[in-house]
Design a protein around this motif. Sequence first.
Motif, mmCIF file in Angstrom:
data_model
loop_
_atom_site.group_PDB
_atom_site.id
_atom_site.type_symbol
_atom_site.label_atom_id
_atom_site.label_comp_id
_atom_site.label_asym_id
_atom_site.label_seq_id
_atom_site.Cartn_x
_atom_site.Cartn_y
_atom_site.Cartn_z
ATOM 1 N N GLY A 1 -1.634 0.656 -19.537
ATOM 2 C CA GLY A 1 -1.702 -0.723 -19.998
ATOM 3 C C GLY A 1 -1.682 -1.657 -18.810
ATOM 4 N N ALA A 2 -1.177 -2.863 -19.030
ATOM 5 C CA ALA A 2 -1.198 -3.888 -17.985
ATOM 6 C C ALA A 2 0.126 -3.926 -17.236
ATOM 7 N N PHE A 3 0.054 -3.756 -15.941
ATOM 8 C CA PHE A 3 1.179 -3.978 -15.041
ATOM 9 C C PHE A 3 0.598 -4.346 -13.682
ATOM 10 N N THR B 1 2.203 -2.274 4.769
ATOM 11 C CA THR B 1 2.832 -1.074 5.306
ATOM 12 C C THR B 1 3.294 -0.133 4.210
ATOM 13 N N ASN B 2 3.990 -0.669 3.215
ATOM 14 C CA ASN B 2 4.646 0.188 2.226
ATOM 15 C C ASN B 2 3.754 0.569 1.052
ATOM 16 N N LEU B 3 2.870 -0.353 0.650
ATOM 17 C CA LEU B 3 1.994 -0.085 -0.497
ATOM 18 C C LEU B 3 0.676 -0.807 -0.225
ATOM 19 N N ALA C 1 7.980 1.399 -12.697
ATOM 20 C CA ALA C 1 9.280 0.918 -12.223
ATOM 21 C C ALA C 1 9.053 0.211 -10.909
ATOM 22 N N THR C 2 10.027 -0.582 -10.494
ATOM 23 C CA THR C 2 9.883 -1.269 -9.209
ATOM 24 C C THR C 2 9.511 -0.268 -8.128
ATOM 25 N N THR C 3 10.233 0.854 -8.063
ATOM 26 C CA THR C 3 9.830 2.002 -7.258
ATOM 27 C C THR C 3 9.505 3.130 -8.223
ATOM 28 N N THR C 4 8.246 3.477 -8.327
ATOM 29 C CA THR C 4 7.799 4.493 -9.282
ATOM 30 C C THR C 4 7.737 5.839 -8.575
ATOM 31 N N THR D 1 5.275 -2.189 -18.319
ATOM 32 C CA THR D 1 4.773 -3.454 -17.777
ATOM 33 C C THR D 1 5.495 -3.891 -16.508
ATOM 34 N N THR D 2 6.398 -3.065 -16.008
ATOM 35 C CA THR D 2 7.171 -3.425 -14.816
ATOM 36 C C THR D 2 6.281 -3.455 -13.579
ATOM 37 N N THR D 3 6.423 -4.483 -12.772
ATOM 38 C CA THR D 3 5.660 -4.597 -11.527
ATOM 39 C C THR D 3 6.089 -3.516 -10.553
ATOM 40 N N ILE D 4 5.114 -2.837 -9.968
ATOM 41 C CA ILE D 4 5.382 -1.764 -9.007
ATOM 42 C C ILE D 4 5.267 -2.313 -7.595
ATOM 43 N N THR D 5 6.324 -2.154 -6.827
ATOM 44 C CA THR D 5 6.299 -2.581 -5.427
ATOM 45 C C THR D 5 6.338 -1.404 -4.463
ATOM 46 N N ALA D 6 6.556 -0.196 -4.987
ATOM 47 C CA ALA D 6 6.601 0.988 -4.122
ATOM 48 C C ALA D 6 6.404 2.243 -4.964
#
Length: 305
Positions: free
Chosen positions: A136-138, A145-147, A100-103, A116-121
């Motif tokens: 899989g691929a993400f 700072t955050n990630l 998820a965007t924030t996992t 496949t959702t891009t993780i930003t945090a």
Amino acid sequence: MAQHDMNVADGSGAVVRSDLNGALEAMATCQMGASAPSPTWPLMWWGDTANSLLKQRNAANTAWINRCDLSTAFLQAGDVGVAAGNLMQIDQSETTTDSATTTTLGTTLKHEITGTTTITAFNGVAGVTYHCRAGGAFTITHHATNLDILQTGANITTAADDTFDVYMRTSSTCEIINYQRASGEALVASSASVFSERFTSAAQTITPGGALVIAHGLSSIPVLVFAYLICTTAEAGYSIGDKLLVQVSATDYGSGTGLSIVPDSSNLNIRFGAQNPPFGILNKSSGTLNGATVSSWKIYFEAFS
């Protein structure tokens, strides 16, 4: 409860037996009592009932060390688990977590991250390291700072069964460490080279006893220089275009053969041996020694810094 000075005195059989039993009971109960046993011994145990503490004497026999609370288990529920300050982070079965965007990683240490959702945090427990495997691929997006992806400082696109750890600096900021490709390939392909610059000259005419000054254009004095003969007319089993690495300095083909190369910050300063021809070559087919006719060969140079 029993304490004993751990000194069995002389006496009748019954007295000695009672003294030994007292010593054994004191050992079995960790010298339990409201006051410290006397005398003390290095590393001895004491069950301090006045303070409900199990204590151990230090190796120097100068002080007591508190080891645990007598009224609770040696390891408490709060000592083991997924929380900052736990004495031990217990191993757990892997759980499946959708990207998820924030996992959110929560209180489970091991995750297979799918989707496949891009993780930003990542969210998790501060101070805890989570062990993750890509399903899989993400994409994991780097943020200083955050990630923070420490190994690359750049985004990573995962592949199935890649593994990595997420260390939570706070509950919402983290760093990615120990990233391993399932394929065994390096996370970042190395582009490093021993040399940062390379120069290749044009083909030069060979003149016995002559000199060449060739500008190399490098930013520093070359640390490695090669010379190659190029066949321009078939000779000694060689075809036109064949290249031979030349031995720099004198060779075994008579006196005054070979060449010298003196590099400086601007040029390659070259001197050919005065012997004509200045180079001896081995016949390509038979291995016999031949002179390299100067009109049948050219020479060029490569320099590295």
